[in-house]
Motif scaffolding. Sequence first.
Motif, PDB file in Angstrom:
ATOM      1  N   TYR A  48      -1.371  17.993  -2.508  1.00 59.57           N
ATOM      2  CA  TYR A  48      -1.763  17.229  -3.696  1.00 59.57           C
ATOM      3  C   TYR A  48      -0.572  16.952  -4.603  1.00 59.57           C
ATOM      4  CZ  TYR A  48      -6.738  17.436  -2.686  1.00 59.57           C
ATOM      5  OH  TYR A  48      -7.969  17.271  -2.112  1.00 59.57           O
ATOM      6  N   LYS A  49       0.312  17.913  -4.752  1.00 59.11           N
ATOM      7  CA  LYS A  49       1.514  17.712  -5.571  1.00 59.11           C
ATOM      8  C   LYS A  49       2.389  16.610  -4.976  1.00 59.11           C
ATOM      9  CE  LYS A  49       1.488  20.348  -9.140  1.00 59.11           C
ATOM     10  NZ  LYS A  49       1.370  19.711 -10.436  1.00 59.11           N
ATOM     11  N   THR A  50       2.467  16.578  -3.654  1.00 57.78           N
ATOM     12  CA  THR A  50       3.243  15.531  -2.989  1.00 57.78           C
ATOM     13  C   THR A  50       2.647  14.166  -3.293  1.00 57.78           C
ATOM     14  OG1 THR A  50       3.853  17.040  -1.206  1.00 57.78           O
ATOM     15  CG2 THR A  50       4.067  14.696  -0.752  1.00 57.78           C
ATOM     16  N   PHE A  51       1.320  14.036  -3.151  1.00 58.77           N
ATOM     17  CA  PHE A  51       0.660  12.766  -3.468  1.00 58.77           C
ATOM     18  C   PHE A  51       0.869  12.393  -4.926  1.00 58.77           C
ATOM     19  CE2 PHE A  51      -2.733  13.377   0.044  1.00 58.77           C
ATOM     20  CZ  PHE A  51      -1.896  12.787   0.967  1.00 58.77           C
ATOM     21  N   GLU A  52       0.757  13.363  -5.794  1.00 64.72           N
ATOM     22  CA  GLU A  52       0.862  13.124  -7.231  1.00 64.72           C
ATOM     23  C   GLU A  52       2.258  12.644  -7.631  1.00 64.72           C
ATOM     24  OE1 GLU A  52       1.014  16.265 -10.775  1.00 64.72           O
ATOM     25  OE2 GLU A  52      -0.947  16.209  -9.775  1.00 64.72           O
ATOM     26  N   ASN A  53       3.288  13.165  -6.973  1.00 66.59           N
ATOM     27  CA  ASN A  53       4.665  12.880  -7.393  1.00 66.59           C
ATOM     28  C   ASN A  53       5.377  11.804  -6.591  1.00 66.59           C
ATOM     29  OD1 ASN A  53       4.861  14.796  -9.570  1.00 66.59           O
ATOM     30  ND2 ASN A  53       4.722  16.380  -8.010  1.00 66.59           N
ATOM     31  N   CYS A  54       4.705  11.205  -5.613  1.00 60.94           N
ATOM     32  CA  CYS A  54       5.359  10.135  -4.862  1.00 60.94           C
ATOM     33  C   CYS A  54       5.114   8.788  -5.542  1.00 60.94           C
ATOM     34  CB  CYS A  54       4.880  10.122  -3.413  1.00 60.94           C
ATOM     35  SG  CYS A  54       3.173   9.593  -3.207  1.00 60.94           S
ATOM     36  N   ASP A  55       5.886   7.794  -5.157  1.00 61.94           N
ATOM     37  CA  ASP A  55       5.760   6.463  -5.752  1.00 61.94           C
ATOM     38  C   ASP A  55       4.800   5.557  -4.984  1.00 61.94           C
ATOM     39  OD1 ASP A  55       7.604   7.038  -7.796  1.00 61.94           O
ATOM     40  OD2 ASP A  55       9.269   6.619  -6.431  1.00 61.94           O
ATOM     41  N   PHE A  56       4.630   5.811  -3.703  1.00 59.11           N
ATOM     42  CA  PHE A  56       3.738   5.016  -2.868  1.00 59.11           C
ATOM     43  C   PHE A  56       3.375   5.838  -1.639  1.00 59.11           C
ATOM     44  CE2 PHE A  56       8.119   3.892  -1.933  1.00 59.11           C
ATOM     45  CZ  PHE A  56       8.196   4.083  -0.563  1.00 59.11           C
ATOM     46  N   LEU A  57       2.357   5.393  -0.921  1.00 58.00           N
ATOM     47  CA  LEU A  57       1.910   6.078   0.294  1.00 58.00           C
ATOM     48  C   LEU A  57       2.053   5.147   1.489  1.00 58.00           C
ATOM     49  CD1 LEU A  57      -1.418   7.599  -1.070  1.00 58.00           C
ATOM     50  CD2 LEU A  57       0.710   8.828  -0.662  1.00 58.00           C
ATOM     51  N   LEU A  58       2.677   5.626   2.560  1.00 59.77           N
ATOM     52  CA  LEU A  58       2.750   4.898   3.809  1.00 59.77           C
ATOM     53  C   LEU A  58       1.653   5.461   4.708  1.00 59.77           C
ATOM     54  CD1 LEU A  58       6.606   4.917   4.445  1.00 59.77           C
ATOM     55  CD2 LEU A  58       5.227   3.105   3.435  1.00 59.77           C
ATOM     56  N   VAL A  59       0.834   4.569   5.254  1.00 59.22           N
ATOM     57  CA  VAL A  59      -0.303   5.002   6.067  1.00 59.22           C
ATOM     58  C   VAL A  59      -0.195   4.380   7.453  1.00 59.22           C
ATOM     59  CG1 VAL A  59      -2.819   5.021   6.255  1.00 59.22           C
ATOM     60  CG2 VAL A  59      -1.738   5.170   4.007  1.00 59.22           C
ATOM     61  N   ARG A  60      -0.382   5.197   8.473  1.00 59.29           N
ATOM     62  CA  ARG A  60      -0.313   4.706   9.858  1.00 59.29           C
ATOM     63  C   ARG A  60      -1.612   3.978  10.185  1.00 59.29           C
ATOM     64  NH1 ARG A  60       0.750   8.244  15.333  1.00 59.29           N
ATOM     65  NH2 ARG A  60       0.654   6.476  16.728  1.00 59.29           N
ATOM     66  N   SER A  61      -1.701   2.748   9.740  1.00 61.54           N
ATOM     67  CA  SER A  61      -2.880   1.917   9.946  1.00 61.54           C
ATOM     68  C   SER A  61      -2.486   0.466   9.695  1.00 61.54           C
ATOM     69  CB  SER A  61      -3.999   2.358   8.991  1.00 61.54           C
ATOM     70  OG  SER A  61      -5.181   1.663   9.307  1.00 61.54           O
ATOM     71  N   CYS A  62      -3.490  -0.420   9.680  1.00 62.72           N
ATOM     72  CA  CYS A  62      -3.227  -1.823   9.362  1.00 62.72           C
ATOM     73  C   CYS A  62      -4.451  -2.422   8.686  1.00 62.72           C
ATOM     74  CB  CYS A  62      -2.844  -2.609  10.615  1.00 62.72           C
ATOM     75  SG  CYS A  62      -4.087  -2.629  11.894  1.00 62.72           S
ATOM     76  N   PRO A  80       0.577   2.281  -4.874  1.00 62.87           N
ATOM     77  CA  PRO A  80       0.527   1.382  -3.713  1.00 62.87           C
ATOM     78  C   PRO A  80       0.342   2.138  -2.394  1.00 62.87           C
ATOM     79  CG  PRO A  80       2.385   0.844  -5.132  1.00 62.87           C
ATOM     80  CD  PRO A  80       1.808   2.131  -5.640  1.00 62.87           C
ATOM     81  N   VAL A  81      -0.546   1.609  -1.559  1.00 62.21           N
ATOM     82  CA  VAL A  81      -0.764   2.131  -0.209  1.00 62.21           C
ATOM     83  C   VAL A  81      -0.269   1.060   0.748  1.00 62.21           C
ATOM     84  CG1 VAL A  81      -2.486   2.825   1.487  1.00 62.21           C
ATOM     85  CG2 VAL A  81      -2.708   3.568  -0.884  1.00 62.21           C
ATOM     86  N   ILE A  82       0.723   1.408   1.543  1.00 64.56           N
ATOM     87  CA  ILE A  82       1.363   0.443   2.430  1.00 64.56           C
ATOM     88  C   ILE A  82       1.041   0.797   3.885  1.00 64.56           C
ATOM     89  CG2 ILE A  82       3.555  -0.557   3.161  1.00 64.56           C
ATOM     90  CD1 ILE A  82       4.604   0.415   0.335  1.00 64.56           C
ATOM     91  N   PRO A  83       0.246  -0.045   4.548  1.00 64.15           N
ATOM     92  CA  PRO A  83      -0.037   0.212   5.965  1.00 64.15           C
ATOM     93  C   PRO A  83       1.189  -0.149   6.802  1.00 64.15           C
ATOM     94  CG  PRO A  83      -1.158  -1.776   5.237  1.00 64.15           C
ATOM     95  CD  PRO A  83      -0.462  -1.204   4.036  1.00 64.15           C
ATOM     96  N   VAL A  84       1.622   0.762   7.658  1.00 60.66           N
ATOM     97  CA  VAL A  84       2.821   0.525   8.459  1.00 60.66           C
ATOM     98  C   VAL A  84       2.495   0.143   9.895  1.00 60.66           C
ATOM     99  CG1 VAL A  84       4.312   1.977   7.045  1.00 60.66           C
ATOM    100  CG2 VAL A  84       3.078   2.994   8.963  1.00 60.66           C
ATOM    101  N   GLY A  85       1.222  -0.123  10.174  1.00 63.82           N
ATOM    102  CA  GLY A  85       0.827  -0.517  11.521  1.00 63.82           C
ATOM    103  C   GLY A  85       0.481   0.692  12.361  1.00 63.82           C
ATOM    104  N   GLN A  86       0.118   0.416  13.590  1.00 60.44           N
ATOM    105  CA  GLN A  86      -0.309   1.492  14.482  1.00 60.44           C
ATOM    106  C   GLN A  86       0.853   2.215  15.148  1.00 60.44           C
ATOM    107  OE1 GLN A  86      -3.538   2.631  14.793  1.00 60.44           O
ATOM    108  NE2 GLN A  86      -3.658   1.351  12.998  1.00 60.44           N
ATOM    109  N   LEU A  87       2.055   1.722  14.981  1.00 59.65           N
ATOM    110  CA  LEU A  87       3.237   2.352  15.562  1.00 59.65           C
ATOM    111  C   LEU A  87       3.010   2.751  17.021  1.00 59.65           C
ATOM    112  CD1 LEU A  87       4.227   4.655  12.558  1.00 59.65           C
ATOM    113  CD2 LEU A  87       5.108   2.409  13.092  1.00 59.65           C
TER     114      LEU A  87
END
Length: 195
Positions: A48-62, A80-87
């Motif tokens: 939770y601290k990591t989520f709270e203190n980051c500037d954006f989230l990269l998610v393995r999705s699209c 911001p939630v940034i989908p990075v694709g299915q990789l």
Amino acid sequence: MTLEELTVSPKWVPFETAVAFKEFELLRIYEGCKEGEEENFYDISRMYKTFENCDFLLVRSCLEFEPEWLKVVEDIHPKPVIPVGQLPTTSYEDDNTDIDAWREIKLWLDKQDKGKVIYVAFGSEAKLSQNELTELSLGLELSGLPFFWVLRTKRGESDDELIQVPEGFEERTKERGIVYTSWVPQLKILSHDSV
């Protein structure tokens, strides 16, 4: 919250869904929450601290795959939630591939019926508890189906908790199953007709 409240679809999801925790998942999460490297600082708190203190989230999705869930994540964590694709996986196999290991695996797979082999692998990050491993072993045995199981008994050098299949499991299933405890050419196995 009670187990009953946690094992139904969450009220904060603004669309109809069947997604909900199972009791065994909640119990495992609870156990994981109690473990931490520092006294009184649980892994879940660190997350939770990591989520709270980051500037954006990269998610393995699209967006094409699950736009509504990405919006839910963005609503929960106002950033911001940034989908990075299915990789998609890439082939790591090169001239160093253990040709003898693949030859042995392929010979076994070639003897199996098309589309009948169950491939079991949890990767290098997930590790079953001994109880989960025993239940999975018994389920594979009772299924009567052929299987190829890549089993990591330890999560790395620092992991001192060794897990093992039940005594006699490999002997009882040797005619129709393989338990492999070292690296395998996963992409080659998954592309085989019998899997």
